[in-house]
Write a protein that holds these residues in place. Structure first.
Motif, PDB file in Angstrom:
ATOM      1  N   GLY A   1       0.929  -1.604   0.264  1.00  0.00           N
ATOM      2  CA  GLY A   1      -0.274   0.000   0.361  1.00  0.00           C
ATOM      3  C   GLY A   1       0.759   1.088   0.143  1.00  0.00           C
ATOM      4  N   THR A   2       1.976   1.384   0.180  1.00  0.00           N
ATOM      5  CA  THR A   2       3.095   2.037   0.328  1.00  0.00           C
ATOM      6  C   THR A   2       3.491   2.635  -1.490  1.00  0.00           C
ATOM      7  OG1 THR A   2       5.555   1.351   0.703  1.00  0.00           O
ATOM      8  CG2 THR A   2       3.549   2.170   2.891  1.00  0.00           C
ATOM      9  N   LEU A   3       3.537   2.042  -2.423  1.00  0.00           N
ATOM     10  CA  LEU A   3       3.715   1.954  -3.512  1.00  0.00           C
ATOM     11  C   LEU A   3       2.365   2.453  -4.667  1.00  0.00           C
ATOM     12  CD1 LEU A   3       6.158   2.029  -5.496  1.00  0.00           C
ATOM     13  CD2 LEU A   3       5.776  -0.478  -5.889  1.00  0.00           C
ATOM     14  N   ARG A   4       2.448   3.794  -5.749  1.00  0.00           N
ATOM     15  CA  ARG A   4       2.038   3.939  -6.482  1.00  0.00           C
ATOM     16  C   ARG A   4       2.726   3.949  -8.026  1.00  0.00           C
ATOM     17  NH1 ARG A   4      -1.824   9.196  -7.166  1.00  0.00           N
ATOM     18  NH2 ARG A   4      -2.559   9.012  -9.616  1.00  0.00           N
ATOM     19  N   TYR A   5       2.114   3.167  -9.331  1.00  0.00           N
ATOM     20  CA  TYR A   5       3.262   3.504 -10.041  1.00  0.00           C
ATOM     21  C   TYR A   5       2.091   4.039 -10.999  1.00  0.00           C
ATOM     22  CZ  TYR A   5       4.769   2.559 -14.654  1.00  0.00           C
ATOM     23  OH  TYR A   5       5.418   2.554 -15.878  1.00  0.00           O
ATOM     24  N   ALA A   6       3.170   5.216 -12.099  1.00  0.00           N
ATOM     25  CA  ALA A   6       2.469   6.154 -13.222  1.00  0.00           C
ATOM     26  C   ALA A   6       4.065   6.090 -14.008  1.00  0.00           C
ATOM     27  CB  ALA A   6       2.203   7.862 -12.985  1.00  0.00           C
ATOM     28  N   VAL A   7       2.973   5.788 -15.472  1.00  0.00           N
ATOM     29  CA  VAL A   7       3.885   5.645 -16.757  1.00  0.00           C
ATOM     30  C   VAL A   7       5.033   6.620 -16.697  1.00  0.00           C
ATOM     31  CG1 VAL A   7       4.269   5.329 -19.298  1.00  0.00           C
ATOM     32  CG2 VAL A   7       2.512   4.520 -17.763  1.00  0.00           C
ATOM     33  N   GLY A   8       3.874   8.083 -17.357  1.00  0.00           N
ATOM     34  CA  GLY A   8       4.906  10.222 -16.797  1.00  0.00           C
ATOM     35  C   GLY A   8       5.381  10.322 -18.059  1.00  0.00           C
ATOM     36  N   ALA A   9       6.412   9.321 -18.562  1.00  0.00           N
ATOM     37  CA  ALA A   9       6.984   9.467 -20.254  1.00  0.00           C
ATOM     38  C   ALA A   9       7.631   8.073 -20.611  1.00  0.00           C
ATOM     39  CB  ALA A   9       7.752  10.652 -20.281  1.00  0.00           C
ATOM     40  N   ASP A  10       7.036   7.431 -22.038  1.00  0.00           N
ATOM     41  CA  ASP A  10       7.733   6.182 -22.189  1.00  0.00           C
ATOM     42  C   ASP A  10       9.099   7.154 -23.468  1.00  0.00           C
ATOM     43  OD1 ASP A  10       8.224   3.999 -23.837  1.00  0.00           O
ATOM     44  OD2 ASP A  10       6.347   3.043 -24.256  1.00  0.00           O
ATOM     45  N   PRO A  11       9.867   6.124 -23.040  1.00  0.00           N
ATOM     46  CA  PRO A  11      11.165   6.507 -24.060  1.00  0.00           C
ATOM     47  C   PRO A  11      11.280   5.900 -25.600  1.00  0.00           C
ATOM     48  CG  PRO A  11      12.272   4.645 -22.373  1.00  0.00           C
ATOM     49  CD  PRO A  11      10.749   5.268 -22.107  1.00  0.00           C
ATOM     50  N   ALA A  12      10.153   4.896 -25.762  1.00  0.00           N
ATOM     51  CA  ALA A  12      10.065   3.870 -26.591  1.00  0.00           C
ATOM     52  C   ALA A  12       9.385   4.924 -27.664  1.00  0.00           C
ATOM     53  CB  ALA A  12       9.566   2.760 -26.639  1.00  0.00           C
ATOM     54  N   THR A  13      10.153   5.671 -28.167  1.00  0.00           N
ATOM     55  CA  THR A  13       9.349   6.542 -29.764  1.00  0.00           C
ATOM     56  C   THR A  13       9.538   5.943 -30.916  1.00  0.00           C
ATOM     57  OG1 THR A  13      11.590   7.079 -30.682  1.00  0.00           O
ATOM     58  CG2 THR A  13      10.726   8.410 -28.603  1.00  0.00           C
ATOM     59  N   GLU A  14       9.694   4.186 -31.286  1.00  0.00           N
ATOM     60  CA  GLU A  14       9.601   3.131 -32.150  1.00  0.00           C
ATOM     61  C   GLU A  14       9.479   2.344 -31.504  1.00  0.00           C
ATOM     62  OE1 GLU A  14      14.326   3.021 -33.652  1.00  0.00           O
ATOM     63  OE2 GLU A  14      14.091   5.277 -34.709  1.00  0.00           O
ATOM     64  N   LEU A  15       8.538   1.519 -32.587  1.00  0.00           N
ATOM     65  CA  LEU A  15       8.400   0.026 -32.960  1.00  0.00           C
ATOM     66  C   LEU A  15      10.002  -0.638 -31.844  1.00  0.00           C
ATOM     67  CD1 LEU A  15       6.600   1.678 -34.634  1.00  0.00           C
ATOM     68  CD2 LEU A  15       5.508  -0.962 -35.475  1.00  0.00           C
ATOM     69  N   ALA A  16       8.682  -2.117 -31.226  1.00  0.00           N
ATOM     70  CA  ALA A  16      10.179  -3.217 -30.494  1.00  0.00           C
ATOM     71  C   ALA A  16       9.366  -4.362 -31.106  1.00  0.00           C
ATOM     72  CB  ALA A  16      10.161  -2.782 -28.841  1.00  0.00           C
ATOM     73  N   VAL A  17      10.126  -5.133 -31.067  1.00  0.00           N
ATOM     74  CA  VAL A  17      10.327  -6.525 -30.829  1.00  0.00           C
ATOM     75  C   VAL A  17       8.942  -6.616 -30.619  1.00  0.00           C
ATOM     76  CG1 VAL A  17      11.307  -8.358 -31.175  1.00  0.00           C
ATOM     77  CG2 VAL A  17      11.988  -7.115 -31.916  1.00  0.00           C
ATOM     78  N   ALA A  18       8.014  -8.093 -31.117  1.00  0.00           N
ATOM     79  CA  ALA A  18       7.033  -7.871 -29.788  1.00  0.00           C
ATOM     80  C   ALA A  18       7.165  -8.694 -28.610  1.00  0.00           C
ATOM     81  CB  ALA A  18       5.808  -8.778 -30.851  1.00  0.00           C
ATOM     82  N   GLY A  19       6.729  -8.603 -27.761  1.00  0.00           N
ATOM     83  CA  GLY A  19       6.864  -9.062 -26.821  1.00  0.00           C
ATOM     84  C   GLY A  19       5.419  -9.739 -25.621  1.00  0.00           C
ATOM     85  N   LYS A  20       5.543  -8.944 -24.372  1.00  0.00           N
ATOM     86  CA  LYS A  20       4.612  -8.656 -23.592  1.00  0.00           C
ATOM     87  C   LYS A  20       3.758  -9.087 -24.749  1.00  0.00           C
ATOM     88  CE  LYS A  20       6.295  -7.669 -20.133  1.00  0.00           C
ATOM     89  NZ  LYS A  20       6.941  -7.101 -18.163  1.00  0.00           N
ATOM     90  N   GLY A  21       1.980  -9.786 -24.316  1.00  0.00           N
ATOM     91  CA  GLY A  21       0.765  -9.855 -24.576  1.00  0.00           C
ATOM     92  C   GLY A  21       0.918 -10.631 -25.757  1.00  0.00           C
ATOM     93  N   PHE A  22       2.196 -11.144 -26.709  1.00  0.00           N
ATOM     94  CA  PHE A  22       1.766 -12.113 -27.772  1.00  0.00           C
ATOM     95  C   PHE A  22       2.344 -13.176 -27.324  1.00  0.00           C
ATOM     96  CE2 PHE A  22       2.655  -8.009 -29.227  1.00  0.00           C
ATOM     97  CZ  PHE A  22       2.264  -7.978 -30.877  1.00  0.00           C
ATOM     98  N   THR A  23       1.665 -14.574 -28.637  1.00  0.00           N
ATOM     99  CA  THR A  23       1.780 -15.894 -28.261  1.00  0.00           C
ATOM    100  C   THR A  23       2.059 -16.404 -29.534  1.00  0.00           C
ATOM    101  OG1 THR A  23       0.943 -16.095 -25.988  1.00  0.00           O
ATOM    102  CG2 THR A  23       1.226 -18.750 -27.165  1.00  0.00           C
ATOM    103  N   LEU A  24       3.265 -16.812 -30.139  1.00  0.00           N
ATOM    104  CA  LEU A  24       4.070 -16.772 -31.221  1.00  0.00           C
ATOM    105  C   LEU A  24       4.878 -17.811 -31.633  1.00  0.00           C
ATOM    106  CD1 LEU A  24       5.096 -13.493 -32.259  1.00  0.00           C
ATOM    107  CD2 LEU A  24       2.843 -14.231 -32.880  1.00  0.00           C
ATOM    108  N   ARG A  25       4.406 -18.896 -32.541  1.00  0.00           N
ATOM    109  CA  ARG A  25       5.299 -19.557 -33.293  1.00  0.00           C
ATOM    110  C   ARG A  25       5.424 -19.840 -34.977  1.00  0.00           C
ATOM    111  NH1 ARG A  25      -0.405 -21.143 -34.515  1.00  0.00           N
ATOM    112  NH2 ARG A  25      -0.759 -22.407 -35.912  1.00  0.00           N
ATOM    113  N   ALA A  26       6.075 -20.136 -35.557  1.00  0.00           N
ATOM    114  CA  ALA A  26       6.326 -20.220 -36.330  1.00  0.00           C
ATOM    115  C   ALA A  26       6.367 -21.665 -37.458  1.00  0.00           C
ATOM    116  CB  ALA A  26       8.085 -20.177 -36.869  1.00  0.00           C
ATOM    117  N   ILE A  27       5.980 -20.781 -39.054  1.00  0.00           N
ATOM    118  CA  ILE A  27       5.964 -21.993 -39.410  1.00  0.00           C
ATOM    119  C   ILE A  27       6.239 -21.952 -41.035  1.00  0.00           C
ATOM    120  CG2 ILE A  27       3.610 -23.606 -40.760  1.00  0.00           C
ATOM    121  CD1 ILE A  27       1.551 -22.542 -38.752  1.00  0.00           C
TER     122      ILE A  27
END
Length: 819
Positions: free
Chosen positions: A387-413
């Motif tokens: 209860g003593t910690l609060r989080y805020a994004v504030g500003a995102d340093p990523a101004t470009e796309l990044a390789v797909a990561g969180k939220g993706f479930t992928l396979r290669a065919i």
């Protein structure tokens, strides 16, 4: 030096002689074709086995913060230690040795014989793109840390490849640039770390760089390799090219290059055998290269007739625990006003995209895939009262796309030209990097026609999501049943040849998605590999960017959170598009609106702590406005846990700066872009703190600087010959560790020599009120200069001041010696 503990020098000498005899016997059984085949990579990461002499295939792997192995995939995870700049910031060669021991353990687990590390190029300019992958601006500190690392790896029975020999200090035009450097600067700066490591750690390998030095490409540089490295220094290991660096069969073999990587198409193998048969190369020259490779094989246990150097392996190392220890020992507290740290009891506002999605390592060939990552948000959530910690994004340093990561479930065919499935593989991070024969089971390059990355994506935010592609070729991109792109994506003009690995993602689709609602995604590449490629590579990535909220709105939310908290902790960071392999930096600014974020938060809460998550210097224009600044480097997989240790005071920040931090406008050496193919090192001996002092400029934070959670009093220094004994007292209220730094300054100024240079250091520990003695032996080389007229080292007699302190500018006590 690597070897079994407890063995005597005589025993080691006899073992070396036995290995040499085994090497000669094996060499005598090989014909010319076998010899030349052994000197060429059979694929991306290995040399061929020669069963007729009991030789196994020698396997190499990238480092330096982990051991990736022969597969470039998150399916094969590795322990990820903090960046080399972080390791150097510990100023602790023994800790570097322990890091090496862990990496040897990782290498053996992955079947790797040789680690392609450490990188011991210097921080000539803060704009160097791989700055994070090298240790320091100082050749002495670099050499000592590098020697500890090499000793640790090789004590685990795994070879090292010290790189990049030499002067690979920037990335712009790295394949072709001719670096023009004086012989004195080469000797006193750029060659010096390699010489220290050869003398004190006896590395089993060295890697020659892409670049040219004074008109000769490094893979053919007979003077630097044969005359100096092997001749003067006595290096007896193998010399491997950087990947695709070897250009000439005759030039390379006569220049001292033993192995041309990668394979199977190199300047060695059949072309080398033909050169011998045509009389253009002596077979004895080939024999010497083969001898070096067989010696490596004997040392690591890949030659059946030879006993390896290490037969008793070190005790197992807990990788997570060591990664956490190195990180907290590396954190450099550069400012701490009003006792802002450790955190006082109360509420904390944690702010910054990098606090949630931590950047723990640099980009490029240093990339490994840890099994888990502890972010600052994870670490502080676990450490602080509920209860003593609060989080805020504030500003995102990523101004470009990044390789797909969180939220993706992928396979290669994988499919053939008729559309038949010929193989599948998981793709947990949305990136395909299949090098050489590293293909899914049942797949060959001859049959492979297309690769589809397919699976699902579950957004964590509602809004317009951007999807894109990294790589070159014919792509089809489909999101949620809609095909957004079905065209050829061409490589960037003048781009790095490894652009598919390190290049810029190109946005190709924008789709309105709802948080928590899963959608299907697919990216297909039609594989069309040029016939003249030196080795086959299938490399591309599905990239993604979350909906971009209004920056002012995000900063306003962060300010509100900061105003309501007792302490605000802001995590700012660079991105892979700022610090990575293949390009140099254009400036030292933090990306995005992060500077605006810090200023706004500091205005709302005077007790603002900023954590700087970068591998190399960035500008801190708001540093006077905040209470504390903590540099975390790229802190490795346990970075968030280590950060919580330090912020809460469970551990003190142990780091000292291995390189000077200051604004680009004041940096004395900034030129990294060649002019007509040449980059002249006009600054000569004056890089890093030497250059800052010569220019009379004051950096933001000087070389060697770093605060702890206690205070130290320097009481005395006694000099006996060239050994300094320094007594310090812990005059604070809690235990701590101090890095006692000794600088050597000629009492007679000389415009051609730096005003002072680091000559030695030692770490000591003491409790409150206790004293400790640091013993620092000054090496002979500290009193020598390279005399270009005589082409020899010259011992400079005279009077010197030994200056002892906490940084290059915070010198507390002195003594004078005459030599």
């Amino acid at each position: 030096m690597a070897g079994n503990p407890g063995t005597s020098p005589d025993d080691r000498a006899r073992a070396d002689q036995a290995r040499e005899a085994a090497v000669e016997a094996a060499l005598g059984k090989l014909d010319l074709d076998a010899k030349t085949r052994l000197l060429a990579g059979q694929d991306t990461w290995s040399l061929p086995a020669l069963p007729e002499i009991g030789l196994k295939s020698l396997v190499m792997s990238d480092g330096p913060i982990g051991v990736r192995g022969v597969r470039w995939t998150a399916d094969d995870p590795s322990v990820a230690l903090p960046s080399p700049t972080a390791l150097a910031a510990t100023w602790d060669p023994e800790l570097a040795r322990r890091a090496g021991t862990l990496l040897a353990q990782e290498a053996r687990r992955k079947g790797v014989h040789v680690l392609l590390a450490p990188t011991v190029n210097l921080h000539r300019s803060p704009l160097g793109g791989r700055h994070f992958e090298a240790y320091s601006e100082d050749p002495y500190l670099t050499g000592v840390i590098g020697a500890g690392y090499v000793n640790g790896v090789q004590a685990g029975g795994v070879g090292t490849t010290v790189k990049h020999f030499v002067a690979n200090d920037a990335e712009t035009d790295r394949f072709t640039v001719n670096n023009v450097i004086s012989e004195r600067a080469l000797r006193e700066l750029y060659l010096a770390p390699f010489e220290t490591i050869v003398e004190n750690a006896h590395p089993w390998g060295i890697m020659t760089a892409y670049n040219t030095v004074n008109g000769t490409t490094m893979t053919e540089h007979r003077h630097l390799v044969n005359d100096i490295l092997r001749g003067e220094w006595g290096f007896d290991g193998y010399n491997v090219s950087d990947w695709t660096a070897a250009r000439s069969t005759v030039g390379a073999i006569e220049g001292g290059l033993d192995v041309a990587m990668p394979g199977p198409r190199t300047v060695y193998g059949a072309p080398l055998a033909q050169a011998v048969r045509e009389g253009r190369v002596e077979e004895a020259t080939v024999d010497e290269a083969v001898r070096n490779v067989l010696r490596l094989a004997a040392r690591v246990g890949a030659l059946e007739s030879a006993e390896p150097v290490v037969t008793e392996l070190p005790a197992p190392v807990d990788g997570s625990a060591l990664a956490r220890e190195i990180a907290r020992r590396a954190f450099v507290l550069v400012k701490n006003d009003r006792g802002a740290l450790p955190l006082r009891p109360g509420t904390v506002a944690l702010i910054g995209a990098a606090a949630r999605d931590a950047r723990v390592l640099g980009g490029g060939s240093a990339t490994v895939f840890p099994a888990h990552v502890v972010s600052p948000l994870d670490g502080l959530t676990a450490a602080l009262p509920e209860g003593t910690l609060r989080y805020a994004v504030g500003a995102d340093p990523a101004t470009e796309l990044a390789v797909a990561g969180k939220g993706f479930t992928l396979r290669a065919i994988c499919r053939d030209s008729d559309g038949n499935v010929i193989g599948t593989a998981s793709a947990p991070n949305g990136q395909i990097q299949w090098m050489g024969t590293d293909l899914p089971e049942g797949v060959t390059h001859d049959r492979l026609h297309s690769v589809e990355l397919t699976g699902t994506f579950t957004p964590r935010d509602t809004g317009p999501h951007t999807f894109g592609i990294k790589g070159a070729g014919r792509f089809t991109l489909t999101v949620a049943g809609t095909t957004y792109y079905d065209e050829v994506q061409h490589p960037a003009e003048g781009g790095d040849r490894f652009e598919a690995f390190f290049g810029t993602p190109v946005p190709r689709a924008q789709a309105e998605l709802t948080a928590g609602e899963q959608v299907e995604v697919s990216l297909t590449l039609v594989v069309d590999l040029p016939e003249d490629m030196p080795y086959k590579v299938v490399a591309f990535a599905l990239c993604h960017q979350e909906p971009q909220r209004d920056a002012d709105e995000l900063i306003a939310e962060a300010v509100e959170a900061a105003r309501a908290a007792d302490t605000a902790v802001v995590v700012v960071a660079t991105t892979e598009r700022v610090e990575s392999e293949g390009f140099d930096r254009k400036d030292l600014a933090l990306p995005g609106r992060q500077d605006d974020l810090v200023r706004a938060v500091a205005a709302a809460n005077p007790n603002t702590v900023v954590v700087v998550n970068s591998g190399s210097p960035v500008e801190l224009p708001w540093r006077a406005d905040v209470a504390a600044v903590l540099l975390s480097w790229f802190p490795g997989q346990e970075g968030g846990a280590a950060l919580a240790d330090v912020l809460t005071g469970a551990q003190e920040p142990g780091g000292r700066l291995p390189t000077t931090w200051g604004p680009l406008s004041d940096a004395p050496v900034t030129q990294v872009v060649p002019d007509h193919g040449e980059l002249h090192y006009t600054e000569d001996l004056f890089i890093g703190y030497r250059a800052w002092e010569k220019a009379g400029r004051t950096p933001s934070y000087p070389f060697g600087h770093g605060l702890g959670y206690t205070e130290w009093t320097y009481e005395s220094v006694e000099v006996d010959g060239t050994t300094a004994k320094v007594r310090v007292r812990n005059s604070g209220e809690r235990p701590g560790r101090e890095v006692v730094q000794v600088y050597l300054a000629p009492t007679e100024p000389d415009a051609d020599r730096p005003a002072r240079r680091l000559a030695g250091f030692a770490g000591v520990e003491a409790g409150p009120g206790e004293t400790a003695e640091a013993v620092v032996r000054l090496p002979r080389r500290a009193f020598e200069v390279w005399d270009e007229a005589t082409a020899a080292w010259s011992f400079v007699k005279g009077s010197y001041e030994i200056q002892v302190g906490r940084s290059i500018t915070d010198r507390r006590i002195t003594a004078t010696i005459n030599v």
